[in-house]
Design an enzyme around this catalytic site. Structure first.
Site, PDB file in Angstrom:
ATOM      1  N   SER A 259       0.830  -1.321   0.028  1.00 19.87           N
ATOM      2  CA  SER A 259       0.008  -0.267   0.044  1.00 19.87           C
ATOM      3  C   SER A 259       0.784   1.352  -0.033  1.00 19.87           C
ATOM      4  O   SER A 259       1.994   1.302   0.466  1.00 19.87           O
ATOM      5  CB  SER A 259      -1.040  -0.090   1.156  1.00 19.87           C
ATOM      6  OG  SER A 259      -1.903  -1.034   1.112  1.00 19.87           O
ATOM      7  N   ASN A 260       0.293   2.554  -0.484  1.00 24.08           N
ATOM      8  CA  ASN A 260       0.956   3.526  -0.429  1.00 24.08           C
ATOM      9  C   ASN A 260      -0.327   4.396   0.319  1.00 24.08           C
ATOM     10  O   ASN A 260      -1.590   3.969  -0.017  1.00 24.08           O
ATOM     11  CB  ASN A 260       1.172   4.305  -1.522  1.00 24.08           C
ATOM     12  CG  ASN A 260       1.960   3.426  -2.597  1.00 24.08           C
ATOM     13  OD1 ASN A 260       2.939   3.326  -2.115  1.00 24.08           O
ATOM     14  ND2 ASN A 260       1.439   3.199  -3.634  1.00 24.08           N
TER      15      ASN A 260
END
Length: 824
Positions: A259-260
């Site tokens: 994820s970001n």
């Protein structure tokens, strides 16, 4: 103005009248008084208002009825995936699908159904989940959460009772059955231990004592003044190899979840209010998909976002005041205890010289077409004995030594309580308070922004309380290798003074309290892309935390480096809006290309005769590749020419060339975002990687300058949808991972990557400004209208305008009101 608003007001009135008419005959619920919600007598009920893309907005009077509407709506979209998961946590996969088949890995890392069943059936038969449900709050789940889970089970069951399953994945299948609250809780338990026991299932179910116990060194083994120590026990694995295996095993860059997320403070935005962009990277198929919805109990809860399938709460999302997302954290959620065994009995271990017998957990699993299989698992005061963590880290059970796994999340059923509390928060301070009170997140960081302009990054997660001091004092030789490399402590289980302590602010024994979590508040930006907390803001590095949380002053991934470059530039530019977040999501910049494409093109042009030797020894003309690499726009847009060639070249080069040989400028902790850099033209393997990539594409009939989207795509409903974005190896924010299949045209299916994307802000109005995308769409049923609609949007880089406020919901041209209730 009067003329332009009249149609809107008329639609509001008609929608409101339809809603009231639909709910007038519904059974009565207990709590709130709201004329939008049904009244009457009977079982559980709720109102589901569907808007564009099949997104449900669930309205209920209390938590049980909210859970009911949520369970119903999830079943309507994902009944087969949900039912498959309930088979898993019941330990019945071998009965229905065969012992040797593989699960979808959504609820554990078990490689075969048999090992999955042995583990999960053991969990259920031991009463683990029921004990956790009965644990009082705050160590156990709250009454609100238990009511939500009870309602979810009832809603799922009611949907099954009142509808026909049309999804071909499970139509007519005997394994699609009603569930209980304990089943829902068991699924939550599986999610909680995904990073711990769930990753060790094969090792837990495969660990067996040696056939005969050694009698050597028996004299003085019990009751001796100098008790035997694990420090003297034989190590079955080379420490250097073990350190590398542990590093790889716990490397977040190798997970199928990542994820970001970035939060921007009001000082950087046009409105003076916060902004949040969340971009989780999760599997596109199976039981770890997200599902999008809104939950409302008037006056109590109003939150929109996404849930992991089978959970009854919004896991990532927003309300009218605050938005948050999660990223997979670098904290190592487990540790090992190396046991010194009783010389007379390999199923007993010594603590301060006194023997303790292991606990047998004998499990019998029914198997399709064969006899039931019975196996015994062995448990200690520390947790289960296991035979290894992945293929690279065997933990051999000998007559002298065994290893037990401590996973504190096996006592944590609070994750959904954390999500529920965050949904009720009104600010980033409220998010922080929710995390401190519930302490339920097992393996993620939190990034948040609020309407007052605040930001937050925190790694508040449940970790074993392994301090650097404890690791230094109590590590075995194996632990002295693995702890610095990966954060995996291997403690001497034969010493009572090596027990894990507790923090006074922890709700559970043996874990860190939230006061020890790396946390950054109020920064102009706060960002994470699955590296440690160190560079959540490159101008305000976080340090001083214990090794188990993650590293400091070590190389960052290309995705982290690119993300920090991008978001720091955005913050410096200022005047940011939600539109800027949308641009960042689909910028598709490839940091690896910016670092190396030009130098790779030069190295290509310098090859004598434009030829290079491939891995198989053949000579390949690569001259055409030089210009393609030089002309590539350094993005992974679906129209980009050269992106596919660089991708195939770069994967090969980095797989075969260590970083020390790849770059001329090495990593510097003083310049972590810009180093290492400058491709070494003499790096071994550049020519070979070019030759292999060119030969591969030519053999597949793919032009070297073919647009990426012609060969990175998904097929939905017979239609080929180009997909932009790129792999972890390239460092692309919009991460996409797809197996290479030359015969099928390149990358013909995405397995994981960008999933539930949300860009959220506030402009001073009553409603948040939010744009969302569920990349793989809401339903797994190919017959559903919501099977591929958002996937088409994702392919076209278009967004869904979120409808959060009542007026937004009721003015949807696709509004469909569905009252749902139990039939008794």
């Amino acid at each position: 103005m009067h003329l332009s608003t009249r149609p809107i007001l008329r639609r509001v009135a008609l929608a409101g009248a339809a809603l009231l008419a639909a709910t007038a005959a519904m059974p009565q619920a207990a709590a709130a008084t709201d004329d939008r919600i049904p009244v009457g007598r009977g079982g559980l009920s709720a109102v589901i208002r569907y808007t564009e893309n099949g997104i449900p907005h669930i309205l209920a009077r209390d938590y049980a009825q909210l859970g009911f509407g949520t369970g119903w709506a999830q079943a309507a979209d994902q009944v087969c995936v949900l039912a498959d998961g309930f088979v898993t946590v019941a330990g019945e996969r071998s009965r229905w699908f065969g012992a040797d088949a593989a699960p979808d890995f959504s609820l554990s890392s078990a490689t075969k159904n048999l090992s999955s069943d042995l583990y999960f059936k053991g969990v259920r038969e031991s009463g683990t989940v029921e004990k956790l449900l009965a644990t009082p709050d705050p160590a156990g789940p709250t009454e609100d959460l238990k009511e939500l889970m009870r309602g979810w089970a009832a809603g799922y069951n009611a949907w099954l009772a009142q509808n026909k399953v049309t999804d071909p994945a499970c139509k007519g299948a005997g394994w699609v059955r009603p569930v209980t609250t304990a089943d829902v809780a068991a699924r939550g338990f599986a999610v909680s231990v995904l990073g711990g026991q769930g990753r060790g299932v094969d090792g837990i179910t495969g660990a067996q004592p040696p056939g005969t116990a050694s009698t050597t060194d028996a004299a003085g083994a019990t009751g001796a003044t100098d008790a035997p120590s694990a420090a003297a026990a034989p190590e079955g694995t080379d420490p250097a190899a073990a350190a590398e295996a542990a590093r790889e095993f716990f490397d977040t860059g190798r997970y199928d979840m990542g994820s970001n997320a970035v939060a921007f403070a009001g000082s950087t935005t046009a409105s003076g209010r916060g902004l949040l962009l969340g971009n989780p990277h999760y599997p596109w198929q199976g039981g770890r998909r997200f599902w999008q919805f809104q939950q409302t109990i008037p006056g109590e809860l109003n939150v929109s976002g996404a849930s992991l399938l089978g959970t009854a709460v919004v896991n990532i999302g927003f309300n009218e005041k605050v938005a948050w997302s999660h990223t997979v954290a670098t904290g190592t959620p487990v540790n090992l205890h190396q046991l010194v065994l009783d010389p007379a009995d390999p199923t007993a271990y010594l603590v301060d010289g006194k023997p303790e017998r292991m606990t047998r957990r004998t499990v019998t699993v029914p198997v399709a077409g064969g006899d039931p299989v019975t196996r015994t698992q062995w448990w200690t005061r520390y947790g289960p004995v296991l035979s290894g963590l992945g293929a690279g880290l065997p933990l051999t059970w000998t007559a002298q030594t065994a290893y037990a796994l401590n996973d504190p999340n096996a006592a944590n059923l609070r994750g959904s309580d954390t999500a529920l509390a965050m949904g009720r928060a009104r600010s980033v301070a409220g998010i922080q308070d929710a995390l401190k009170r519930t302490q339920g997140l097992p393996w993620v960081n939190t990034v948040a922004a609020d309407s007052a302009g605040g930001t937050l990054f925190t790694q508040t997660q449940v970790l074993p309380r392994i301090t650097d001091e404890l690791a230094a004092r109590c590590s075995t030789p194996l632990g002295r290798a693995t702890y610095p490399a990966s954060g995996l402590a291997v403690l001497d289980g034969s010493r009572g003074d090596c027990a894990i302590g507790s923090d006074p602010d922890a709700v559970q024994p043996g874990v860190f309290g939230p006061g020890k979590a790396p946390t950054l508040e109020g920064a102009p930006y706060a960002e994470n892309s699955n590296d440690s907390a160190w560079l959540a803001n490159a101008d305000r590095p976080l340090t001083g935390y214990e090794r188990i949380w993650g590293t400091v002053a070590t190389p960052r991934s290309l995705r982290t480096r690119g993300a920090v470059e991008d978001v720091s530039a955005m913050a410096a530019k200022g005047r940011l809006t939600v539109a800027d977040l949308q641009k960042q999501q689909f910028a598709n910049r490839a940091p690896a290309g910016d670092l190396a494409a030009a130098d790779a093109a030069k190295a290509c042009a310098a090859l004598p005769g434009g030829a290079a030797t491939a891995s198989n020894g053949s000579t390949v003309d690569v001259s055409a590749a030089c210009g393609v690499l030089a002309g590539w726009d350094r993005t992974t847009d679906s129209a980009s020419r050269g992106a596919l060639l660089f991708d195939r070249f770069w994967r090969r080069l980095t797989a075969s060339t260590p970083a020390r040989d790849l770059w001329l400028v090495p990593f510097s902790a003083a310049d972590p975002v810009r180093t290492p850099r400058t491709l070494n033209p003499a790096a071994p393997g550049i020519g070979r990687a070019l030759a292999d990539a060119v030969a591969e594409l030519k053999a597949a009939g793919i032009a070297l300058d073919a647009p990426l989207g012609e060969h990175q795509f998904v097929v939905r409903g017979g239609r080929k949808l180009p997909v932009g974005g790129g792999t972890e190896a390239l460092g692309v924010w919009n991460k996409i991972e797809a197996p290479w299949n030359a015969a099928a045209g390149g990358y013909p299916e995405v397995v994981h990557g960008s999933s539930h994307i949300q860009a959220v802000g506030w402009d001073g109005g009553r409603c948040p400004v939010a744009r969302t995308l569920l990349t793989y769409s809401q339903s797994s049923n190919p017959g559903s209208p919501y099977y591929a609609d958002q996937t088409r949007l994702y392919s076209e880089e278009r967004w869904v305008t979120a409808r959060f406020c009542e007026r937004e919901i009721l003015t949807s041209p696709k509004l469909k009101v569905v009252p749902v209730r139990e039939r008794r």
